[in-house]
Scaffold this motif. Structure first.
Motif, PDB file in Angstrom:
ATOM      1  N   GLY A  24       0.773  -1.236   0.000  1.00  0.00           N
ATOM      2  CA  GLY A  24       0.000   0.000   0.000  1.00  0.00           C
ATOM      3  C   GLY A  24       0.805   1.286   0.000  1.00  0.00           C
ATOM      4  N   ASP A  25       2.131   1.196   0.219  1.00  0.00           N
ATOM      5  CA  ASP A  25       2.976   2.397   0.190  1.00  0.00           C
ATOM      6  C   ASP A  25       4.407   1.973  -0.166  1.00  0.00           C
ATOM      7  OD1 ASP A  25       3.718   5.061   0.405  1.00  0.00           O
ATOM      8  OD2 ASP A  25       3.927   5.014   2.592  1.00  0.00           O
ATOM      9  N   TYR A  26       4.522   1.229  -1.267  1.00  0.00           N
ATOM     10  CA  TYR A  26       5.804   0.599  -1.589  1.00  0.00           C
ATOM     11  C   TYR A  26       6.671   1.535  -2.420  1.00  0.00           C
ATOM     12  CZ  TYR A  26       9.130  -3.151  -2.355  1.00  0.00           C
ATOM     13  OH  TYR A  26      10.276  -3.921  -2.348  1.00  0.00           O
ATOM     14  N   TRP A  27       7.585   2.217  -1.731  1.00  0.00           N
ATOM     15  CA  TRP A  27       8.592   3.040  -2.397  1.00  0.00           C
ATOM     16  C   TRP A  27       9.921   2.800  -1.690  1.00  0.00           C
ATOM     17  CZ3 TRP A  27      10.692   7.957  -0.445  1.00  0.00           C
ATOM     18  CH2 TRP A  27      10.295   8.237   0.865  1.00  0.00           C
ATOM     19  N   ALA A  66       1.437   0.275  -9.242  1.00  0.00           N
ATOM     20  CA  ALA A  66       1.137   1.676  -9.561  1.00  0.00           C
ATOM     21  C   ALA A  66       1.932   2.623  -8.669  1.00  0.00           C
ATOM     22  CB  ALA A  66      -0.369   1.933  -9.430  1.00  0.00           C
ATOM     23  N   ILE A  67       2.054   2.277  -7.381  1.00  0.00           N
ATOM     24  CA  ILE A  67       2.840   3.114  -6.462  1.00  0.00           C
ATOM     25  C   ILE A  67       4.314   3.089  -6.854  1.00  0.00           C
ATOM     26  CG2 ILE A  67       3.599   3.340  -4.059  1.00  0.00           C
ATOM     27  CD1 ILE A  67       0.776   2.221  -3.308  1.00  0.00           C
ATOM     28  N   ALA A  68       4.806   1.911  -7.244  1.00  0.00           N
ATOM     29  CA  ALA A  68       6.199   1.815  -7.698  1.00  0.00           C
ATOM     30  C   ALA A  68       6.426   2.671  -8.940  1.00  0.00           C
ATOM     31  CB  ALA A  68       6.574   0.363  -7.976  1.00  0.00           C
ATOM     32  N   LYS A  69       5.458   2.658  -9.844  1.00  0.00           N
ATOM     33  CA  LYS A  69       5.573   3.495 -11.054  1.00  0.00           C
ATOM     34  C   LYS A  69       5.649   4.973 -10.674  1.00  0.00           C
ATOM     35  CE  LYS A  69       2.969   4.801 -15.249  1.00  0.00           C
ATOM     36  NZ  LYS A  69       4.065   4.720 -16.237  1.00  0.00           N
ATOM     37  N   LEU A  70       4.796   5.375  -9.757  1.00  0.00           N
ATOM     38  CA  LEU A  70       4.710   6.787  -9.366  1.00  0.00           C
ATOM     39  C   LEU A  70       5.962   7.264  -8.635  1.00  0.00           C
ATOM     40  CD1 LEU A  70       2.695   9.188  -9.371  1.00  0.00           C
ATOM     41  CD2 LEU A  70       1.917   8.392  -7.137  1.00  0.00           C
ATOM     42  N   TRP A  71       6.451   6.447  -7.676  1.00  0.00           N
ATOM     43  CA  TRP A  71       7.491   6.918  -6.766  1.00  0.00           C
ATOM     44  C   TRP A  71       8.877   6.342  -7.040  1.00  0.00           C
ATOM     45  CZ3 TRP A  71       6.148  11.120  -4.580  1.00  0.00           C
ATOM     46  CH2 TRP A  71       4.818  11.335  -4.195  1.00  0.00           C
ATOM     47  N   ILE A  72       8.971   5.306  -7.882  1.00  0.00           N
ATOM     48  CA  ILE A  72      10.294   4.745  -8.203  1.00  0.00           C
ATOM     49  C   ILE A  72      10.622   4.971  -9.674  1.00  0.00           C
ATOM     50  CG2 ILE A  72      11.765   2.695  -8.198  1.00  0.00           C
ATOM     51  CD1 ILE A  72      10.054   1.541  -5.945  1.00  0.00           C
ATOM     52  N   PHE A  73       9.794   4.439 -10.588  1.00  0.00           N
ATOM     53  CA  PHE A  73      10.131   4.494 -12.013  1.00  0.00           C
ATOM     54  C   PHE A  73      10.118   5.916 -12.553  1.00  0.00           C
ATOM     55  CE2 PHE A  73       7.680   0.237 -12.067  1.00  0.00           C
ATOM     56  CZ  PHE A  73       8.704  -0.374 -11.378  1.00  0.00           C
ATOM     57  N   ASN A  74       9.194   6.744 -12.076  1.00  0.00           N
ATOM     58  CA  ASN A  74       9.139   8.128 -12.563  1.00  0.00           C
ATOM     59  C   ASN A  74      10.356   8.933 -12.111  1.00  0.00           C
ATOM     60  OD1 ASN A  74       6.739   7.564 -13.790  1.00  0.00           O
ATOM     61  ND2 ASN A  74       5.464   8.817 -12.451  1.00  0.00           N
ATOM     62  N   THR A 108      -2.540  -1.536 -17.425  1.00  0.00           N
ATOM     63  CA  THR A 108      -3.247  -1.807 -16.177  1.00  0.00           C
ATOM     64  C   THR A 108      -2.568  -1.117 -15.002  1.00  0.00           C
ATOM     65  OG1 THR A 108      -4.010  -3.901 -17.090  1.00  0.00           O
ATOM     66  CG2 THR A 108      -4.148  -3.662 -14.705  1.00  0.00           C
ATOM     67  N   VAL A 109      -1.238  -1.104 -15.011  1.00  0.00           N
ATOM     68  CA  VAL A 109      -0.511  -0.350 -13.973  1.00  0.00           C
ATOM     69  C   VAL A 109      -0.922   1.120 -14.016  1.00  0.00           C
ATOM     70  CG1 VAL A 109       1.763   0.428 -13.187  1.00  0.00           C
ATOM     71  CG2 VAL A 109       1.478  -1.926 -14.000  1.00  0.00           C
ATOM     72  N   THR A 110      -0.978   1.697 -15.204  1.00  0.00           N
ATOM     73  CA  THR A 110      -1.371   3.103 -15.356  1.00  0.00           C
ATOM     74  C   THR A 110      -2.808   3.326 -14.861  1.00  0.00           C
ATOM     75  OG1 THR A 110       0.126   3.357 -17.227  1.00  0.00           O
ATOM     76  CG2 THR A 110      -1.624   4.998 -16.999  1.00  0.00           C
ATOM     77  N   ALA A 111      -3.712   2.402 -15.188  1.00  0.00           N
ATOM     78  CA  ALA A 111      -5.107   2.520 -14.734  1.00  0.00           C
ATOM     79  C   ALA A 111      -5.179   2.539 -13.219  1.00  0.00           C
ATOM     80  CB  ALA A 111      -5.941   1.379 -15.309  1.00  0.00           C
TER      81      ALA A 111
END
Length: 204
Positions: free
Chosen positions: A135-138, A168-176, A197-200
């Protein structure tokens, strides 16, 4: 080893009551403690006492050039172990959440003239099934010493659902933040999810 106490407050700011966040964290530490999370030492109404984890958080290490992304993916894979449950039940559950998110954002979207796409590939969601979700994986919630298996902390938003929430959290806070991290991360996870689906799931 020492211990550390975590006090739960800021209900209005966080949006989830502290009583629920304490229960989430205690359940996760009971389940994962001593393996990929700190051990739970003591629990009361307002705070949790848990094993102290020595080392640096992975956000600091990544900012200083350390190669942490593959191990971060491997740790998430260990969180996402299969649980009993019908994967088909995930679709109506998330459909309700997507609808609520869309309703909540309606005014902003209308003002911006944006038509959002909230439709994930449900087959991709069902494939990974029902698992624990952090739920808060960064990277700031992974702590360890160089050369040792790290521990994942801050489980107050943990629940049962789809791994796509954590993706989705990983995309937002790690990959970006670290554009070259994604390939290594999925190498560690040993699976690359459906990107649309990750983006959704970012809308939740």
């Amino acid at each position: 080893g020492g211990v550390v106490s975590k006090h739960f407050k800021n209900d209005d700011m966080v949006g989830v009551p502290s009583s629920r966040r304490i229960k989430n964290e205690a359940a996760a530490l009971t389940h994962f403690g001593g393996k990929i999370a700190p051990r739970l030492v003591q629990l009361d109404e307002k705070s949790i006492t848990q094993e102290f984890v020595s080392g640096q958080n992975y956000e600091f290490l990544a900012e200083n050039g350390a190669e942490v992304f593959e191990l971060a993916g491997r740790m998430l894979k260990q969180i996402h172990h299969p649980l009993p449950g019908n994967p088909k039940a995930l679709e109506p559950y998330y459909q309700r959440r997507f609808k609520a998110a869309q309703t909540q954002a309606q005014q902003i979207l209308k003002h911006e003239g944006v038509t959002p796409l909230f439709e994930p590939h449900w087959g991709a969601v069902r494939t990974l099934g029902v698992t624990p979700v952090h739920g808060d994986y960064w990277l700031g919630n992974i702590i360890g010493e160089p050369g040792q298996e790290p521990k994942v902390i801050d489980w107050e938003f943990a629940h049962v659902g789809s791994p796509y929430e954590d993706f989705a959290i990983a995309k937002l806070w790690i990959f970006n933040k670290y554009p070259n991290s994604e390939l290594e991360f999925w190498d560690g996870y040993e699976y690359e999810p459906n990107k649309e689906t990750v983006t959704a799931f970012l809308t939740l």
